[in-house]
Design an enzyme around this catalytic site. Structure first.
Site, PDB file in Angstrom:
ATOM      1  N   GLN A 112       0.429  16.072   0.280  1.00  0.00           N
ATOM      2  CA  GLN A 112       1.327  15.187  -0.464  1.00  0.00           C
ATOM      3  C   GLN A 112       1.057  15.263  -1.961  1.00  0.00           C
ATOM      4  OE1 GLN A 112       1.112  11.304   1.387  1.00  0.00           O
ATOM      5  NE2 GLN A 112       2.239  12.000   3.195  1.00  0.00           N
ATOM      6  N   ASN A 131      -5.242   4.159   4.526  1.00  0.00           N
ATOM      7  CA  ASN A 131      -6.711   4.170   4.479  1.00  0.00           C
ATOM      8  C   ASN A 131      -7.318   5.462   5.029  1.00  0.00           C
ATOM      9  OD1 ASN A 131      -7.242   1.639   3.301  1.00  0.00           O
ATOM     10  ND2 ASN A 131      -6.607   0.645   5.197  1.00  0.00           N
ATOM     11  N   HIS A 187     -12.158  -0.069  -0.951  1.00  0.00           N
ATOM     12  CA  HIS A 187     -11.436  -0.923   0.002  1.00  0.00           C
ATOM     13  C   HIS A 187     -12.052  -0.672   1.378  1.00  0.00           C
ATOM     14  CE1 HIS A 187      -8.378  -3.013   2.203  1.00  0.00           C
ATOM     15  NE2 HIS A 187      -8.022  -1.908   2.837  1.00  0.00           N
TER      16      HIS A 187
END
Length: 328
Positions: A112, A131, A187
């Site tokens: 991507q 994630n 995260h």
């Protein structure tokens, strides 16, 4: 004069995508003065489901939604887009090690990144939700060498929103009373939800919530492990709250931040706070006239420094793992 934005959303037929698209189309991220084209990317088997989502979007007759593109080809999805919201990611399955997840998603985000680099508009900004989002963002960034590194972001706003909600509940105040709640680092369960710099009704949170034991031993673990708790309770990962945080993030990245607050987002460290150059690390940020900047003068006590080290060490391990796989 009316504005127009082209937005790519990957994993558009997934649960987060479904919770996100209708709010995007109604103007909740870019404002009521901005029309939107949606470029929706999915894997081939999910295209029939995505066509159903498109039917629903059409049936809402959103005044701001101009055009939709449905595709399984990243080059088509990212063609001339101003924003790329990278939501889709391979989920972690039972028995899967974190490195397996990094490898599986790494190939997705490398591809991507290349497609964005070659096809997106010159002003494109990339926001990663899927994630492990910090390192997926790192991979995409390193595979898009022509795009400035400061245009890449990963989402820690969900953690910030979770933390604000818990502080408000504990203090018995409304959510808007809680400000400057910072998430540092990854995260993941190593993130540092920094209550020391948060304020409640303009006072330090530690003066309003005097239960230090709760702050250290309940609040921090609850925020670090909230995603797992939602999965356990719901049988599925956070979707509506993740979509909401993505919208909040885009809004904050575009619009000027109120003078008495900041927001958390992971971005390219550029050596700030001793974080390795090039790592994607969550910092407190502000936007002024469309320019995003990291708040740099925050000092940490010994506890905070230790927490920063823990999350930084994990991000270094993830970087080293994807480097070894040849993904960056």
């Amino acid at each position: 004069m009316a504005k127009h934005v082209k937005v790519a959303v990957t994993g558009a037929a997934g649960q987060i995508g479904y919770a996100l698209l209708f709010r995007l189309a109604s103007g909740q991220a870019f404002g009521l003065d901005t029309t939107v084209d949606l470029h929706l990317l999915e894997i081939e088997p999910a295209l029939p489901a995505l066509k159903g989502v498109v039917m629903e979007l059409e049936d809402c007759a959103f005044p701001l939604l101009r055009n939709m593109v449905v595709t399984s080809d990243p080059r088509v999805a990212f063609n001339d887009v101003n924003w790329a919201l990278l939501v889709g990611a391979a989920p972690r399955k039972a028995g899967m090690e974190r490195k397996d997840l990094l490898e599986k998603n790494g190939s997705i985000f490398a591809g991507q990144g290349k497609a964005i680099n070659e096809n997106a508009a010159s002003d494109v900004r990339i926001f990663v939700v899927g994630n492990p989002c910090n390192t997926n963002c790192l991979i995409a960034m390193n595979n898009a060498p022509d795009i400035p590194k400061d245009r890449f972001y990963a989402m820690t706003r969900l953690d910030q929103n979770r933390a604000i909600g818990q502080l408000a509940l504990k203090a018995g105040v409304d959510v808007p009373s809680v400000k400057n709640m910072i998430i540092w680092g990854n995260h993941s369960s190593t993130q540092y939800p920094d209550f020391y710099h948060a304020t409640i009704d303009g006072k330090p949170a530690t003066e309003v919530i005097r239960d230090k034991n709760w702050l250290l031993n309940d609040f921090i673990p609850v925020i670090q492990q909230r995603g797992a708790a939602v999965i356990k309770a719901r049988g599925a990962s956070s979707a509506a709250s993740a979509a909401n945080a993505a919208l909040d993030s885009v809004w904050s990245l575009i619009n000027t931040t109120p003078a008495d607050d900041n927001y958390s987002v992971a971005l390219c460290a550029q050596g700030r706070y001793g974080v390795d150059e090039g790592l994607i690390f969550s910092f407190p940020c502000r936007t002024e006239n469309g320019v995003v900047s990291v708040i740099e003068e925050i000092e940490h006590n010994e506890f905070g420094q230790q927490k920063l080290k823990e999350t930084l060490d994990e991000l270094r391990e993830e970087r080293d793992a994807v480097e070894a796989l040849g993904l960056i």
